[in-house]
Design an enzyme around this catalytic site. Structure first.
Site, PDB file in Angstrom:
ATOM      1  N   HIS A  73       0.825  -1.204   0.000  1.00  0.00           N
ATOM      2  CA  HIS A  73       0.000   0.000   0.000  1.00  0.00           C
ATOM      3  C   HIS A  73       0.864   1.261   0.000  1.00  0.00           C
ATOM      4  CE1 HIS A  73      -4.085   1.664   1.528  1.00  0.00           C
ATOM      5  NE2 HIS A  73      -3.395   2.642   0.977  1.00  0.00           N
ATOM      6  N   ARG A 106       1.952   8.704  -6.419  1.00  0.00           N
ATOM      7  CA  ARG A 106       1.421   9.981  -6.930  1.00  0.00           C
ATOM      8  C   ARG A 106       1.653  10.256  -8.411  1.00  0.00           C
ATOM      9  NH1 ARG A 106      -1.896  10.097  -2.807  1.00  0.00           N
ATOM     10  NH2 ARG A 106      -1.161  11.094  -0.907  1.00  0.00           N
ATOM     11  N   ASN A 144      -4.991   5.723  -7.147  1.00  0.00           N
ATOM     12  CA  ASN A 144      -5.649   7.044  -7.136  1.00  0.00           C
ATOM     13  C   ASN A 144      -4.732   8.156  -7.629  1.00  0.00           C
ATOM     14  OD1 ASN A 144      -4.059   6.857  -4.822  1.00  0.00           O
ATOM     15  ND2 ASN A 144      -5.436   8.092  -3.567  1.00  0.00           N
ATOM     16  N   ASP A 191      -8.671   2.542  -3.362  1.00  0.00           N
ATOM     17  CA  ASP A 191      -8.180   3.158  -2.119  1.00  0.00           C
ATOM     18  C   ASP A 191      -8.188   4.687  -2.160  1.00  0.00           C
ATOM     19  OD1 ASP A 191      -6.953   2.926   0.570  1.00  0.00           O
ATOM     20  OD2 ASP A 191      -5.423   4.113  -0.426  1.00  0.00           O
ATOM     21  N   HIS A 194      -5.501  -1.060   5.818  1.00  0.00           N
ATOM     22  CA  HIS A 194      -5.330  -0.261   7.045  1.00  0.00           C
ATOM     23  C   HIS A 194      -6.421  -0.418   8.118  1.00  0.00           C
ATOM     24  CE1 HIS A 194      -7.830   2.284   4.525  1.00  0.00           C
ATOM     25  NE2 HIS A 194      -6.821   2.775   3.840  1.00  0.00           N
ATOM     26  N   ASP A 199       0.835   2.629   3.729  1.00  0.00           N
ATOM     27  CA  ASP A 199      -0.080   3.703   3.305  1.00  0.00           C
ATOM     28  C   ASP A 199       0.692   5.020   3.180  1.00  0.00           C
ATOM     29  OD1 ASP A 199      -2.293   5.046   2.431  1.00  0.00           O
ATOM     30  OD2 ASP A 199      -3.382   4.992   4.330  1.00  0.00           O
TER      31      ASP A 199
HETATM   32 ZN   LIG Z   1      -7.002   4.007   2.211  1.00  0.00          ZN
END
Ligand SMILES: [Zn+2]
Length: 428
Positions: free
Chosen positions: A56, A60, A90, A150, A230, A303
């Site tokens: 995770h 970017r 994302n 996510d 998470h 994360d």
């Molecule tokens: Zn998340």
């Protein structure tokens, strides 16, 4: 590529051994190995782990290169001891097509600091309405196996069901960001005593737990595999424990920050502590540590969420959610799990390399430290003590909650298929 002899390190914290790397492979493990023409790395007192694997990571790129790029993010990963990271979808554009995932995968290959395994979006544009081209991403050069929206929750139960059914065809997994959207509208921090005192809109545990309960049951119903991103509450742990007791194919991760930090820190109003899911209570932290120790939680995932200064240096309500984590993850795990006696180094190897590699179906990572295996390795000095200095980060962003905090351990070297990406604690 030449030979490297790592002398006197303890593989998985066991008895000291010499490890000879020849080209991309571990050639021999034993005591008193001849150096010959190999470059020697003296590693007495240090721990040798399989290269860490992150399920995770937010790199970017494309789209938000002001906060991180594949290059800076993989350099940060190498410094943190990682040899493979899963790059979340994302981005801008969203990684919802074969074209975008292949672009990210290729950038990782070109830079050569760390393998980049793209995560594909579950739905087109992360909009939660229409399934993305899961099959095309799976069949692409990037061979995507992990799918996630996510940042957003796959909220629609029918879409979630279809995604779970679809990924079965190629051994994929849906990684859910469990956040019931209606229960978290405008939410700023954990809902509890502190949010009540501060007057900030609460983010209730049930917003996470209700989605996890639904999804483990959906996964069981269609006979598919779900991974929960998470985990942050004691109740989430109970649900995952229950699902596993049923024999359902459910896995879960916890972040380093949820193993250490609590919502008491929000009293500072410092947005560096603003994160999704939010920091919870001491009781939640202790339940998460216990669950990671007993294997209910399968792995640690960072994360890693880089943000530029302007998105964090503002008032709490306006600040972006997330914190960087690649360069401090192993130290936080040593501090919270190893130094507390909850996990030994073999356990760390399992939770930070072996299991995430299995969940992500990543070949060549999370392998034993033995002859014939790919030389993806991390050398850690557990006796090192240092203060976290974000100015020294390889990441492009600095939003760490640990600035000025003393943490144990340092990654002295990272090897990606026999090539040192980090030596003497510095990028090569
Ligand atoms: Zn998340």
């Amino acid at each position: 590529m030449g030979k490297i002899l790592i002398r006197g390190a303890k593989p998985l914290g066991g008895e000291p051994q010499d490890v000879l790397i020849d080209g991309e492979t571990i050639a021999a493990v034993g005591s008193g190995l001849e150096a010959g023409d190999a470059t020697v790395v003296e590693a007495e007192g240090q721990i040798l782990l399989p290269g860490l694997v992150d399920l995770h990571t937010h790199l970017r790129e494309p789209g938000r290169e002001d906060s991180e790029t594949v290059l800076t993010g993989t350099r940060a990963a190498a410094v943190g001891g990682y040899t493979a990271v899963h790059a979340m979808a994302n981005t801008f554009p969203v990684a919802d097509t074969a074209g975008v995932v292949e672009q990210v995968w290729r950038l990782g290959k070109e830079h050569g600091y760390c393998d980049v395994q793209p995560v594909g979006a579950v739905t087109v544009g992360l909009e939660g309405k229409k399934l993305a081209e899961l099959g095309a991403m799976a069949d692409s050069a990037a061979a995507v196996r992990v799918f996630s929206d996510d940042g957003k929750c796959v909220d629609d139960a029918v879409i979630m069901r279809r995604a779970l059914e679809y990924v079965k065809a190629f051994g994929g997994v849906v990684a859910q960001h469990a956040q019931e959207p209606r229960l978290t509208e405008g939410a700023q921090m954990n809902e509890g005593a502190v949010s009540g005192e501060l007057g900030l809109t609460g983010w209730p545990s049930v917003a996470e737990e209700s989605v996890i309960a639904r999804d483990v049951m959906l996964a069981a119903h269609v006979g598919s595999r779900v991974h929960i991103c998470h985990l942050s509450t004691a109740g989430s742990v109970e649900i995952v424990r229950w699902a596993k007791s049923k024999g359902w194919d459910v896995t879960a991760e916890v972040t380093p920050h949820h193993l250490l930090l609590t919502d008491e820190l929000v009293r500072t109003y410092n947005p560096v502590y603003k994160v999704n899911p939010p920091l919870r209570t001491e009781a939640d932290v202790m339940a998460l540590r216990e669950a990671l120790a007993d294997g209910t939680i399968d792995c640690v995932a960072t994360d890693h969420a880089p943000h530029p200064r302007e998105d964090k240096d503002c008032e709490w309500a306006a600040a972006a959610m997330g914190m960087v984590g690649l360069e401090t993850a192993l130290s936080v795990v040593q501090h919270t799990m190893v130094d507390t006696g909850l996990l030994d180094w073999a356990g760390v190897a399992d939770r930070m390399s072996l299991r995430p590699a299995v969940i992500g179906r990543l070949a060549g990572h999370g392998r034993p430290v033995s002859a014939g295996e790919p030389a993806n390795l991390t050398l850690v000095d557990p006796a090192y003590r240092g203060v976290v200095n974000p100015a020294a980060f390889a990441s492009r962003s600095r939003n760490t909650p640990y600035e000025g905090r003393e943490l144990p351990g340092r990654v002295n070297a990272t090897f990606l298929r026999g090539k040192a990406t980090v030596l003497d604690g510095k990028l090569t």
